[in-house]
Design a protein around this motif. Structure first.
Motif, PDB file in Angstrom:
ATOM      1  N   ARG A 131      -7.859  -1.555  -0.346  1.00 53.80           N
ATOM      2  CA  ARG A 131      -6.882  -2.605  -0.673  1.00 53.80           C
ATOM      3  C   ARG A 131      -7.019  -3.750   0.334  1.00 53.80           C
ATOM      4  O   ARG A 131      -6.097  -4.031   1.095  1.00 53.80           O
ATOM      5  N   THR A 188      -4.756  -8.407  -7.235  1.00 51.93           N
ATOM      6  CA  THR A 188      -5.205  -7.124  -7.800  1.00 51.93           C
ATOM      7  C   THR A 188      -6.617  -7.258  -8.367  1.00 51.93           C
ATOM      8  O   THR A 188      -7.495  -6.445  -8.082  1.00 51.93           O
ATOM      9  N   THR A 223      -4.270  -6.345   1.346  1.00 56.27           N
ATOM     10  CA  THR A 223      -3.014  -5.925   1.955  1.00 56.27           C
ATOM     11  C   THR A 223      -3.114  -5.839   3.472  1.00 56.27           C
ATOM     12  O   THR A 223      -2.135  -5.640   4.149  1.00 56.27           O
ATOM     13  N   ARG A 262       0.815  -1.696 -11.013  1.00 60.02           N
ATOM     14  CA  ARG A 262       0.373  -2.280  -9.759  1.00 60.02           C
ATOM     15  C   ARG A 262       1.149  -3.561  -9.425  1.00 60.02           C
ATOM     16  O   ARG A 262       1.528  -3.787  -8.297  1.00 60.02           O
ATOM     17  N   GLU A 265      -9.330  -7.722  -5.593  1.00 59.91           N
ATOM     18  CA  GLU A 265      -9.682  -6.556  -4.790  1.00 59.91           C
ATOM     19  C   GLU A 265     -10.849  -5.791  -5.401  1.00 59.91           C
ATOM     20  O   GLU A 265     -11.596  -5.136  -4.698  1.00 59.91           O
ATOM     21  N   ASP A 302      -2.782   5.063  -2.316  1.00 62.99           N
ATOM     22  CA  ASP A 302      -3.982   4.329  -1.897  1.00 62.99           C
ATOM     23  C   ASP A 302      -4.728   5.095  -0.814  1.00 62.99           C
ATOM     24  O   ASP A 302      -5.950   4.992  -0.702  1.00 62.99           O
ATOM     25  N   PRO A 306       0.824  -1.200   0.000  1.00 59.88           N
ATOM     26  CA  PRO A 306       0.000   0.000   0.000  1.00 59.88           C
ATOM     27  C   PRO A 306       0.861   1.254   0.000  1.00 59.88           C
ATOM     28  O   PRO A 306       1.918   1.293   0.613  1.00 59.88           O
TER      29      PRO A 306
END
Ligand code: CA
Length: 227
Positions: A125, A166, A128, A183, A169, A49, A4
């Motif tokens: 996110r 990714t 994470t 990313r 999410e 983020d 992040p």
């Protein structure tokens, strides 16, 4: 890379450094701006983020930065945590009216602010911050790096793992190859966009190894999406 990214906009150097130190200790990447103008520039350069934004800043004030970011469609969704030395309720209301997602009064306990950052990251996110992501019969646990489909545990390479997390999410979101490069590979590394296609191919192969529908959708002229 995939960690992040938190932007700190704070004009007091000592406070800025303490924040950066603590955020990096949590495993996050940080960018730092010392005034509002620089903050806005950094958002355009490398979208964070989450933004931790001081209210009282030279040049462009924190409120103005917040207002501008919340007006623009491409930055509107970035959560903003406002910091302020003022504690009056009326200012809190004003802060939230500009579209800030959260509001912390100075002096604050660092642990409290870290918890607020985590709360915002859980929204934007989720993988994470240790949440298990699911999409249909696929489950991905970022903490243990385990992926399963139905009853079967899947073995993914590190790049395929980051690609899948990714996608998971934000199921349904269409990612361009360039966005996936930023990313998943990181923006400092030069990789040809065709490399994305190669790794998408590998990801699909593993996801469908026991049959089942290929959940990765190719969007012609745009990129890829999950579902
Ligand atoms: Ca300040």
């Amino acid at each position: 890379m995939n960690e992040p990214h938190v932007l700190i906009v704070e004009d007091e150097p000592a406070q800025r450094e303490v924040l950066a130190y603590n955020l990096e200790a949590e495993g996050y990447r940080t960018s730092r701006a010392e005034d509002g103008e620089q903050g806005l520039l950094l958002v355009d350069e490398d979208a964070p983020d989450v933004i931790v934004l001081d209210w009282m800043l030279p040049n462009v004030s924190g409120i103005e930065v917040c207002r501008q970011l919340k007006m623009r469609p491409e930055t509107r969704a970035i959560p903003i945590i406002m910091l302020s030395a003022r504690s009056e309720e009326v200012d809190k209301v004003r802060g939230l009216e500009t579209g800030a997602d959260d509001y912390v009064v100075k002096p604050y306990a660092v642990a409290e602010l870290m918890a607020r950052v985590r709360t915002q990251l859980r929204r934007v996110r989720p993988s994470t911050v240790g949440q298990v992501l699911t999409y249909e019969d696929i489950a991905l646990d970022a903490e243990t790096h385990r992926v399963s489909r139905g009853e079967t545990e899947l073995k993914l390479g590190p790049t395929e793992f980051r690609l899948l997390s990714t996608f998971m999410e934000k199921p349904g979101r269409v990612w361009s190859r360039e966005q996936l490069l930023d990313r998943v590979w990181g923006r400092d590394i030069y990789v040809d966009t065709r490399t994305v296609d190669v790794h998408i191919g590998r990801l699909r192969k593993v996801l469908t190894q026991n049959g089942g529908v290929d959940p990765v959708r190719t969007v012609r002229g745009a990129g890829y999406a999950l579902g």
